[in-house]
Scaffold this motif. Sequence first.
Motif, PDB file in Angstrom:
ATOM      1  N   MET A   7       9.936 -13.278 -21.675  1.00  0.00           N
ATOM      2  CA  MET A   7       8.887 -13.381 -22.859  1.00  0.00           C
ATOM      3  C   MET A   7       7.533 -13.349 -22.047  1.00  0.00           C
ATOM      4  O   MET A   7       7.358 -14.402 -21.157  1.00  0.00           O
ATOM      5  CB  MET A   7       9.211 -14.594 -23.729  1.00  0.00           C
ATOM      6  CG  MET A   7      10.493 -14.385 -24.533  1.00  0.00           C
ATOM      7  SD  MET A   7      10.718 -12.902 -25.330  1.00  0.00           S
ATOM      8  CE  MET A   7       9.947 -13.546 -26.959  1.00  0.00           C
ATOM      9  N   PHE A   8       6.670 -12.657 -22.635  1.00  0.00           N
ATOM     10  CA  PHE A   8       5.276 -12.765 -21.850  1.00  0.00           C
ATOM     11  C   PHE A   8       4.436 -12.945 -23.112  1.00  0.00           C
ATOM     12  O   PHE A   8       4.366 -12.728 -24.451  1.00  0.00           O
ATOM     13  CB  PHE A   8       4.923 -11.368 -21.458  1.00  0.00           C
ATOM     14  CG  PHE A   8       5.635 -10.925 -20.277  1.00  0.00           C
ATOM     15  CD1 PHE A   8       5.147 -11.531 -19.081  1.00  0.00           C
ATOM     16  CD2 PHE A   8       6.769  -9.959 -20.202  1.00  0.00           C
ATOM     17  CE1 PHE A   8       5.887 -10.951 -17.906  1.00  0.00           C
ATOM     18  CE2 PHE A   8       7.389  -9.823 -19.248  1.00  0.00           C
ATOM     19  CZ  PHE A   8       7.068 -10.174 -18.000  1.00  0.00           C
ATOM     20  N   LYS A   9       3.309 -14.019 -22.573  1.00  0.00           N
ATOM     21  CA  LYS A   9       2.430 -14.436 -23.901  1.00  0.00           C
ATOM     22  C   LYS A   9       1.219 -13.436 -23.411  1.00  0.00           C
ATOM     23  O   LYS A   9       1.001 -13.095 -22.239  1.00  0.00           O
ATOM     24  CB  LYS A   9       1.935 -15.744 -23.435  1.00  0.00           C
ATOM     25  CG  LYS A   9       2.987 -16.985 -23.920  1.00  0.00           C
ATOM     26  CD  LYS A   9       2.369 -18.340 -23.690  1.00  0.00           C
ATOM     27  CE  LYS A   9       1.506 -18.715 -24.804  1.00  0.00           C
ATOM     28  NZ  LYS A   9       1.031 -20.123 -24.678  1.00  0.00           N
ATOM     29  N   PRO A  10       0.706 -12.850 -24.534  1.00  0.00           N
ATOM     30  CA  PRO A  10      -0.568 -12.201 -24.194  1.00  0.00           C
ATOM     31  C   PRO A  10      -1.811 -12.770 -23.718  1.00  0.00           C
ATOM     32  O   PRO A  10      -1.832 -14.214 -23.994  1.00  0.00           O
ATOM     33  CB  PRO A  10      -1.066 -11.483 -25.690  1.00  0.00           C
ATOM     34  CG  PRO A  10      -0.426 -12.466 -26.338  1.00  0.00           C
ATOM     35  CD  PRO A  10       0.705 -13.195 -25.853  1.00  0.00           C
ATOM     36  N   VAL A  11      -2.365 -11.993 -22.541  1.00  0.00           N
ATOM     37  CA  VAL A  11      -3.410 -12.774 -21.875  1.00  0.00           C
ATOM     38  C   VAL A  11      -4.789 -12.646 -22.820  1.00  0.00           C
ATOM     39  O   VAL A  11      -4.914 -11.550 -23.272  1.00  0.00           O
ATOM     40  CB  VAL A  11      -3.710 -12.151 -20.537  1.00  0.00           C
ATOM     41  CG1 VAL A  11      -4.887 -12.665 -20.018  1.00  0.00           C
ATOM     42  CG2 VAL A  11      -2.493 -12.116 -19.889  1.00  0.00           C
ATOM     43  N   ARG A  12      -5.393 -13.774 -23.110  1.00  0.00           N
ATOM     44  CA  ARG A  12      -6.593 -13.628 -23.945  1.00  0.00           C
ATOM     45  C   ARG A  12      -8.065 -13.952 -23.093  1.00  0.00           C
ATOM     46  O   ARG A  12      -8.196 -14.876 -22.436  1.00  0.00           O
ATOM     47  CB  ARG A  12      -6.582 -14.940 -24.916  1.00  0.00           C
ATOM     48  CG  ARG A  12      -5.268 -14.899 -25.825  1.00  0.00           C
ATOM     49  CD  ARG A  12      -5.081 -14.301 -26.974  1.00  0.00           C
ATOM     50  NE  ARG A  12      -6.027 -14.355 -28.172  1.00  0.00           N
ATOM     51  CZ  ARG A  12      -5.964 -13.247 -28.837  1.00  0.00           C
ATOM     52  NH1 ARG A  12      -5.175 -12.406 -28.618  1.00  0.00           N
ATOM     53  NH2 ARG A  12      -6.812 -13.250 -29.846  1.00  0.00           N
TER      54      ARG A  12
END
Length: 91
Positions: A7-12
């Motif tokens: 699972m990847f968190k979007p980079v902000r």
Amino acid sequence: MHKEVLMFKPVRIPFTEEQLMNIFRSHDSNGDGKLSWKDLKAAFGYLGSRWDACRAVEALLHAGSNHDGYIEKEELKKLVDYALKCGYTIA
């Protein structure tokens, strides 16, 4: 066999001062060099604000030093500083 799901968190990535400067300048609807409440509301909407109308009022209070209801060229840096503190990011 068990498959692992990553699972990847979007980079902000935060907007830069220059990007915000350009965004606000581009929302000067009549090209008079001043940002009205309506211009600010549109700009904060573009930035993804959930409360763009409230942000516009807060921006006028924060950056509008002469309280004429507009952000003028000389006040743009204060507006950008305010927007940077709000933490807008590139989605």
